[in-house]
Structure formats: structure tokens, C-alpha cells
Design an enzyme around this catalytic site. Sequence first.
Site, PDB file in Angstrom:
ATOM      1  N   LYS A   1       0.854  -1.186   0.000  1.00  0.00           N
ATOM      2  CA  LYS A   1       0.000   0.000   0.000  1.00  0.00           C
ATOM      3  C   LYS A   1       0.893   1.239   0.000  1.00  0.00           C
ATOM      4  CE  LYS A   1      -3.820   1.895   2.823  1.00  0.00           C
ATOM      5  NZ  LYS A   1      -4.654   1.600   4.028  1.00  0.00           N
TER       6      LYS A   1
ATOM      7  N   SER B   1      -9.409   1.497   3.446  1.00  0.00           N
ATOM      8  CA  SER B   1      -8.644   2.330   2.521  1.00  0.00           C
ATOM      9  C   SER B   1      -7.657   1.540   1.658  1.00  0.00           C
ATOM     10  CB  SER B   1      -7.865   3.403   3.297  1.00  0.00           C
ATOM     11  OG  SER B   1      -6.941   2.810   4.203  1.00  0.00           O
TER      12      SER B   1
ATOM     13  N   SER C   1      -9.595  -0.901   7.431  1.00  0.00           N
ATOM     14  CA  SER C   1      -9.075  -0.651   6.091  1.00  0.00           C
ATOM     15  C   SER C   1      -8.403  -1.836   5.426  1.00  0.00           C
ATOM     16  CB  SER C   1      -8.096   0.526   6.113  1.00  0.00           C
ATOM     17  OG  SER C   1      -8.785   1.729   6.360  1.00  0.00           O
TER      18      SER C   1
END
Length: 637
Positions: free
Chosen positions: A256, A332, A356
Site C-alpha cells: 500500500k 482504505s 481498512s
Amino acid sequence: MDSRWPISVKGVVRRGHTVLLLANERREWELPGGHVEPGESPEAALVREFEEESGLAVTPGALMSSAFYTPVVNQGTVLLLFYTALEVTPNAPVAISEEHTQYLWADLDALPASLPAVYRSVLEDFGGRGVYGFVLAHLHQRQQDPQQAIRYLVVGDAIEPHRLGVSPLVPKALKTHGLSGASSIVDLHQAFLEGVDDPVRVTEERFARAQAWQKLTPIFVALDRERALEAAGQSSMRYAHGQPLAILDGMPIGLKDLIDVEGQPTTAGSRVREAQNAKRDAPVAATLRQQGANLFWGKLNLHEFAYGPTGDESALGAVANPYDLTRMAGGSSSGSAVAVAVGIMSGTLGTDTGGSIRIPAAWCGISGFKPSYGRVCTQGVVPLSWSLDHIGPLARSVADLQVLWQALGAESGGGGMPDRPVLFWPEGPDVSCDDAVLNRYVEDAVLTIVDALGARLRRGALPDWETMGVAQSVILGSEALAYHWRTIENQGIRNYQPRVAERLLEGGAHLAVEYLAALRYRREVCQRWDAWLRTEGIDAVILPTVPVQALPLGTHAGSAGNTSTQNVRRVVTRLTGPFNLLGLPALSIPWGLHQGLPVGLQLVAQRNQDDALLSLGERIQQFFPESIPVSPSLPVE
């Protein structure tokens, strides 16, 4: 036209039995051999007709998309359908009747783009059993003698294997590509060791897939083919000399874009940080790099600064759900989930502050793990809320999560999971799905799991459930604004995505006394929960991961507990956020598809029982390999 499915009574199938059907010559292509009623989806028609003709309730886990239908209609080809039994009736048929098997054959190479590797590999694995060559012979001879046809294959516990002249078929490919609970990382590593496969070939194949998906939705912040192949080549040389660094050597592992990698920008999905290159690896990145993981494809898109659970607010654009590109992937860690779901990455790392990792895992049909608070170092990772942030892995199966978890080197803690665990299933609308049909689907899943594990089930209310959200909101809002305060002072708020900017400014409404009170409450509620779980002997809490399925892109309000309309982020994080406040290990595992979209179940264990929780999730997937959905096919443009 003969609308019957090619089914006859050949035996009794157990729950979870999977049938692989090779079909068909018929040209009535509303469905292969079937009929779609007005207003009925193809998926629903498949289920209905199969049940009407066979008495067997099934879930089609197949190539149910135009990506496969179009070439099937336009040319003779092999249609592969996986059916998984949900319910079993006496004398339910499991084989395909020869009376109705007038099916076509085609060259598999005619469909390189639309035939996922898993199906090709299933057939290739049959080769070692003398079946693959038999199939190919008839594929190439179909024009000369279309009557020569292999009638059926049964994948799993074959009922009448002698009819194919082989032993019961349990293809290795089902494990290799994640259609069972087995680890695809372990199998791929073994293939590299044996020279059956090569990191460079895998990288080239998957990079082509990444480029195709990237045209449809921005999974990656950027793609770097040259660096990815360079790293793969180095891994190939190590395998050739019998000296791989570790099991992850050569594996495509994604990060990420909050996680620093030396020399690469860490954008956090924002224009605010576009020009900031990392000076050194984050410890988690360094750990994976030292083990040969290929981290150099380019980092993965996310909800800007991880401040949202939907994945649709990023300077790079919204990340769409691979099962339906009009819907959200969840956030997210949106890119981290999609890259795994579509078979680009063997695993990824994400962050989880309010759900997330678990939310996009649930919406994209994969497994995602938020460890106990503090178990994985967060240095070198752009923070959202240092009191709530966790780093964890995402992968198709829990077995793959286990590999990644061990690679991260988090200190092992706690004991094992009992053979008959105590599962707590909370009651009440606040811990249930908002849709009644979806809620029944989840209830059936929980009861099925309890029955399979022989678990002891308890029900009731969760302590402090109604009050934890307020404390979490105060802590999250205050700490997020504190981190961004200097940037906002220097640059203003204009470079942030509008809804992220709005949330950051909302954090200024909290007084210092409220923030300190929330931290004190957090400490006290953690102590109460630890005591409750320990005193009651609860091994894991089980509940939905998200109370709704993937929402349409652009949705900003949603139902909440069937009683009101709230901001969508509150709905989506309702069942995940409290466990960030508590810092307990939490795991989301997929439970098939409902109305064409994935569903996730959440398991939460006692503090530092991370290893035990992962072992429980892996056991469930070993019992129910079909709970892991087949990867979505690339849509036809």
C-alpha cells in the site's frame, strides 16, 4: 429445444462437493442448455435450472461474465463451470448424463485473454492422470468427429472415477490457484524450486494482467515493468543455483502506498506528497526485501491518506470492485485488495485504522488480517492515527496470510485454538447486516461453520458496543488532524480530496479534554474486554465484516441498522472500527458470492492470540474451500 440440464442420478453428493463441467455444443446461448426468465440474471437461472432438474442446490463459481460468454458464442470453445453443493437431497445427482452430452470442443489456446489460469491449470494437472491428453485429442478432432466426447469430470471425491480410467481427481491446480484453503505461495515456491515455473515467467504473465486491469481501474499508483522483471531475474538466478533467500523469493508482493520503499515516492494517494521519495525502507518493507519478495512493480492505490473506508477518494482516481466495476472496492487498502483478488499479487500489505484491511478484503472476496495492536512495526508508514493504526497482510487464502505473517517476523504469542472452540455470535441489529436477505445468508454461514467445527456457540450482547464508536471517532479525528496540521498550515487544504479535507477539518472540533478522556476510556474498555473474553472462555467472536455488500461508486449515505440513513463511512466501519480501538486481532475471510458480490465474515480473538486466530481461519477454509470465490475475469472492452 431441450431445456434440461445434462443431469442424471449417479450418486449422492456431500455438502461442499465441487463438480467441474465441460460443456457444450448447443447454440441456444441464453444459457448453456437453459432458459433465462424475464428479469432473471444468468446466475439465478443457472441455480434455478440446476436445482429444478437435479434437486441439488448449488452456487455457480464459474466464468459468469461477458468475458467468457462472448468468445463461447462466437466460436466453439470449452465452457468450464464449477458448481458447489449448498444443500443435499436424497439421491441427488452428481454426474452428467451421457444421454444429454452432445458438447463442443475447442482449442484452449483460442482464449488466452478470457480463460483464467486456474481453469487452464486444472486441465493441465489432469495430464498427470492421463486425462489432459485425452481431452486435448478430442479438442483438436472436434471438427472431424464431434461425437467423440469426454462426458464428465468430477473434481473432488469422484463418484465413478473408473469411467475416466483414473483415480479420484483432486487437482493440484485447485490448491495452486487458491480454490482451496491451501497456500498458493507455498505451491508457487515449490514450482520455482522444481523448475516447473520461473519468477520471470510469472512476473511477465501477471504484469500483462496488471496492465489490462490498470486500464479499467487504477489499482497501482504506477507500474514499473523494468524493475519488476529485474528483481524477478535475480530471484530466478538464485533458484537456478538452489539458493533462494526464503519462501517469498520471487513472489509478487504489493505494498500500500503509505509504506516507504527506498528511492520510491510515497504518495499516500495524494497530490500533497507527489514529490516525496523515501530515503529508506520501512522496516516491514526491509523485512520482505531481505527475503527476496518482488516489491518493485509499483505501489498500490488507496483512499487518500487512508482516511476513508470506500477506496473512492484518491488523487489517482477511485479503485473499483473487480466483481462489478460500478461498485466500490472498499478502503482504505483498496488497491491492495484488488491486486490480490484479480490474481496479480500473491499477497499485499495494507494498513487498518477502522477496518481498512478487512473491509476491502470482504468486498473483494479475499482474506485480510489485522493483527493485535503493536505486533507489527509502523515506522516508515504514513500514519493516520498512531493509537489505532495496524499493519497486516491480504491474500486469497488464510494459508497465504500465514506465510506472510511468519515472513513479517511478528513475535509469536498466545496458545493454540482448541479443537472445539467457543464462538460468540453477537445478537442485535447493530451487529447484523442491514439487508434481511444478506443477514440470512450470513446466519446460514455462521451455523454451517459452527456445525463443521463442532464449536460451542454462545450468543448475547457485546460489552460497550454502543459507546466505543464515539471514543474511536475522537481519537481518530484528533490524531489525523495533528499529523496533517503543519501541511495544512503551509499548503492549505486545496490539494486534499474534498471529502478527506472535510474529515480532517472535522477533527478540529474535538477539545483536548475530550481526546484525553477518549484515550482513558480506550485503556479501560480494553481491560474490560480482555477480562470478558478470558472469563467467559471465548476463543473468537464471529460476525459479518461489513453490514452491507459493495456499494455503488459515489454512494455517500447508507442504511444503518435498518433504522436510519447515515454517512456511508459510519455504516461500512460499524462492525470493524471497535476492534481497532480494542487492538484485538481480527480476520476477515470470504464466504462465497451473494447476488454476484463477495461476502466477508469476521473473526476476532483474544489479545495476542494472532496465531490461534489465523489457524482457526485456515481450518474453516480447509472445511470449505469453495468459500473462496473464483477470481473475477477481465471484462471484455
